[in-house]
Design a protein around this motif. Structure first.
Motif, PDB file in Angstrom:
ATOM      1  N   PHE A 156       0.834  -1.198   0.000  1.00  0.00           N
ATOM      2  CA  PHE A 156       0.000   0.000   0.000  1.00  0.00           C
ATOM      3  C   PHE A 156       0.869   1.248   0.000  1.00  0.00           C
ATOM      4  N   VAL A 157       1.877   1.259   0.875  1.00  0.00           N
ATOM      5  CA  VAL A 157       2.777   2.414   0.968  1.00  0.00           C
ATOM      6  C   VAL A 157       3.565   2.583  -0.321  1.00  0.00           C
ATOM      7  N   SER A 158       4.069   1.482  -0.871  1.00  0.00           N
ATOM      8  CA  SER A 158       4.864   1.554  -2.101  1.00  0.00           C
ATOM      9  C   SER A 158       4.034   2.073  -3.266  1.00  0.00           C
ATOM     10  N   PHE A 159       2.797   1.550  -3.384  1.00  0.00           N
ATOM     11  CA  PHE A 159       1.942   1.972  -4.485  1.00  0.00           C
ATOM     12  C   PHE A 159       1.577   3.442  -4.362  1.00  0.00           C
ATOM     13  N   SER A 160       1.172   3.866  -3.183  1.00  0.00           N
ATOM     14  CA  SER A 160       0.767   5.264  -3.012  1.00  0.00           C
ATOM     15  C   SER A 160       1.939   6.208  -3.219  1.00  0.00           C
ATOM     16  N   ALA A 161       3.139   5.788  -2.798  1.00  0.00           N
ATOM     17  CA  ALA A 161       4.305   6.665  -2.891  1.00  0.00           C
ATOM     18  C   ALA A 161       4.703   6.970  -4.327  1.00  0.00           C
ATOM     19  N   ILE A 162       4.428   6.041  -5.257  1.00  0.00           N
ATOM     20  CA  ILE A 162       4.818   6.317  -6.641  1.00  0.00           C
ATOM     21  C   ILE A 162       3.933   7.399  -7.255  1.00  0.00           C
ATOM     22  N   ALA A 297      11.206   5.246 -11.551  1.00  0.00           N
ATOM     23  CA  ALA A 297      10.733   4.996 -10.189  1.00  0.00           C
ATOM     24  C   ALA A 297       9.335   4.393 -10.185  1.00  0.00           C
ATOM     25  N   ILE A 298       8.470   4.827 -11.106  1.00  0.00           N
ATOM     26  CA  ILE A 298       7.109   4.288 -11.188  1.00  0.00           C
ATOM     27  C   ILE A 298       7.137   2.791 -11.472  1.00  0.00           C
ATOM     28  N   ILE A 299       8.091   2.340 -12.263  1.00  0.00           N
ATOM     29  CA  ILE A 299       8.189   0.919 -12.614  1.00  0.00           C
ATOM     30  C   ILE A 299       8.744   0.098 -11.456  1.00  0.00           C
ATOM     31  N   SER A 300       9.768   0.616 -10.774  1.00  0.00           N
ATOM     32  CA  SER A 300      10.480  -0.185  -9.770  1.00  0.00           C
ATOM     33  C   SER A 300       9.821  -0.196  -8.395  1.00  0.00           C
TER      34      SER A 300
END
Length: 331
Positions: A156-162, A297-300
């Motif tokens: 959740f954090v990773s997805f929102s952060a991008i 960054a969006i991909i990784s």
């Protein structure tokens, strides 16, 4: 004969994550806009007069030092990040997040007015904008503490952060087009209105916790309460400041965040001006090139989040080790 389509019920916690994702994109859209606007405001333009004479003009003849002050002014407000976290704990994460969006939208819209009044007023406005943006960032942790089960929290954090990278990528393209078609003032007006619209959408959709959301199912609400193990009370919290300030992992985390913020500042704020100074290319090309790091960054980022949750759920790595690997990903 009518065809009956199956109704797809999207879990509310997923809706919350998407809303935070778009909110992040919206706020970092404002960051990148400022960087692109400064390039246009200080670029020499050739104006053809009625008699056919070509005259060179520049809107603002700022020195490198003055441009540096403008580009870093938003970051000054980030010193108030702990205040945002405390307010989120007291009034609710969604409430403080929406407040941050509201203030940033208003300041962005009136930035051209501030600049025409005085340079220092424009700087102060950016500092206030940075402070309230930080309030929104700090409140996200409070929102996830209410909505995100531990086994899903990393992704959740990773997805929102991008959303930060997506907002910047979109901004570099859109702002280049707006600046090429209109002027730098239109860029601030467009961004301010878009952010204000997002503020009202947030108010309608996102609540402080599942108990306040009348669209969530009882099944999902009970699931979140069981996993998060939170009683949803607003009792006064006692912060162990001494333990926090003497905690070595806390200071290591601060060092990592400092390193990540330094990278972000360079790519978000200073790259467009660097490309203009070293290559003297047009504003649309600057936007396209500045977008490339954000796309990477969006991909990784989401890949790291899903892998982290998978490793932790299978007990292959502890929460600490997953956090360390995620931190190394940004170094």
């Amino acid at each position: 004969m009518k065809m009956i389509l199956p109704q797809i019920k999207i879990p509310r916690r997923y809706v919350i994550v998407v809303m935070i994702f778009i909110g992040y994109a919206n706020m970092f859209y404002l960051h990148s806009n400022l960087a692109m606007a400064v390039v246009e405001m200080t670029s020499v333009k050739k104006i053809t007069l009625q008699n056919g004479t070509i005259e060179k003009r520049v809107d603002f003849n700022w020195s490198s030092h003055e441009k540096g002050i403008i580009l870093s002014s938003i970051s000054y407000g980030r010193l108030f990040s702990p205040v945002g976290g405390i307010l989120a704990g007291k009034f609710g994460g969604s409430t403080i997040y929406s407040l941050g969006i509201l203030v940033t939208s208003l300041i962005t819209f009136f930035s051209p007015v501030f600049l025409h009044i005085h340079f220092n007023i424009f700087i102060i406005g950016n500092m206030i904008l940075g402070a309230f943006e930080t309030f929104s960032y700090a409140s996200v942790t409070q929102i996830f503490s209410r909505w995100a089960p531990p086994d899903e929290r990393t992704k959740f954090v990773s997805f929102s952060a991008i959303g930060t990278n997506l907002g910047s990528a979109i901004s570099f393209i859109v702002s280049g087009w707006i600046l090429n078609s209109w002027n730098w003032e239109a860029l601030f007006y467009f961004s301010g209105v878009a952010s204000f619209v997002w503020y009202w959408i947030w108010l309608l959709v996102v609540k402080n916790d599942p108990e306040d959301d009348n669209r969530i199912s009882e099944e999902e609400k009970n699931y979140i309460k069981e996993k998060v193990n939170c009683n949803y009370t607003n009792e006064k919290l006692a912060y162990p400041w001494k333990n926090i300030l003497t905690c070595i992992p806390f200071w290591i985390t601060c060092l990592i965040k400092f390193s990540v913020a330094s990278y972000s500042t360079i790519t978000f704020m200073y790259l467009p001006q660097y490309l203009k100074d070293t290559n003297n290319i047009d504003i649309k090309q600057i936007g396209i090139i500045s977008m490339i790091p954000q796309i990477s960054a969006i991909i990784s980022a989401p890949i790291g989040g899903f892998v982290g949750d998978f490793m932790r759920s299978r007990k292959l790595l502890s929460i600490t080790n997953v956090s360390v690997i995620c931190a190394l990903q940004h170094m």
